[in-house]
Design a protein around this motif. Structure first.
Motif, PDB file in Angstrom:
ATOM      1  N   SER A  86      39.447  50.121  35.002  1.00 42.39           N
ATOM      2  CA  SER A  86      39.568  50.127  36.464  1.00 42.39           C
ATOM      3  C   SER A  86      40.791  49.318  36.899  1.00 42.39           C
ATOM      4  O   SER A  86      41.455  49.670  37.882  1.00 42.39           O
ATOM      5  N   GLU A  87      41.118  48.251  36.156  1.00 42.51           N
ATOM      6  CA  GLU A  87      42.329  47.482  36.454  1.00 42.51           C
ATOM      7  C   GLU A  87      43.577  48.319  36.159  1.00 42.51           C
ATOM      8  O   GLU A  87      44.561  48.253  36.902  1.00 42.51           O
ATOM      9  N   ILE A  88      43.542  49.112  35.089  1.00 38.74           N
ATOM     10  CA  ILE A  88      44.675  49.977  34.750  1.00 38.74           C
ATOM     11  C   ILE A  88      44.959  50.936  35.899  1.00 38.74           C
ATOM     12  O   ILE A  88      46.118  51.149  36.276  1.00 38.74           O
ATOM     13  N   VAL A  89      43.915  51.507  36.488  1.00 39.67           N
ATOM     14  CA  VAL A  89      44.089  52.454  37.595  1.00 39.67           C
ATOM     15  C   VAL A  89      44.810  51.786  38.766  1.00 39.67           C
ATOM     16  O   VAL A  89      45.732  52.357  39.358  1.00 39.67           O
ATOM     17  N   VAL A  90      44.431  50.555  39.079  1.00 37.25           N
ATOM     18  CA  VAL A  90      45.064  49.828  40.186  1.00 37.25           C
ATOM     19  C   VAL A  90      46.532  49.551  39.865  1.00 37.25           C
ATOM     20  O   VAL A  90      47.417  49.780  40.694  1.00 37.25           O
TER      21      VAL A  90
END
Length: 152
Positions: A86-90
């Protein structure tokens, strides 16, 4: 708009929206940029990091999270792996669009022609050319073997 300003605006929006995951990730990005600013001040550079350096920071952050997610999956910690993803997506919201395989191959061909590379010894020149033009748009760990195959 400058990347640093885009991150700050997104941070404010995430605060207003009370989006905890996005907010924490944006704070990590801000902290990484400020760390680089401080390191550069120690080297005598007064100006802050530019967009190119911010792209490098973001690319490094994505790579770290991909490695962490893989390690968490192997260890059976799926909830932590999902958090990393989810951090990668941001973070990827701030990176330029990734080039397709065909576009990467075309970029390699162009870089080989531009640098006049003829053998594997010229690989550094080609990689330097690619990093100068396509930072954040391609995964250089995958591009390296492609360049090697093209020159070798």
């Amino acid at each position: 708009m400058e990347l640093r300003a885009r991150v700050s605006d997104a941070l404010k929006d995430a605060m207003k929206a009370k989006d905890a995951v996005r907010l924490s990730t944006l704070r990590l990005i801000n902290a990484a940029i400020k760390d680089r600013d401080i390191a550069l001040r120690g080297d005598g550079r007064e100006a802050g990091v530019g967009d190119d350096e911010v792209l490098q920071i973001l690319g490094k952050m994505v790579k770290q999270r991909q490695e962490s997610a893989r390690a968490y999956e192997e260890g059976g910690r799926l909830e932590l792996a999902e958090k990393e993803r989810s951090e990668i997506v941001v973070i990827e919201d701030f990176l330029p669009k990734q080039l397709s395989d065909d576009e990467v191959a075309a970029a390699i061909d162009k870089a080989v022609k531009t640098t006049g590379a003829e053998s594997i010894r010229d690989m550094g020149k080609v990689m330097g050319e690619l990093k100068g033009k396509y930072t954040g748009q391609m995964d250089f760990s995958q591009v390296g073997p492609m360049v090697k195959g093209r020159l070798g």
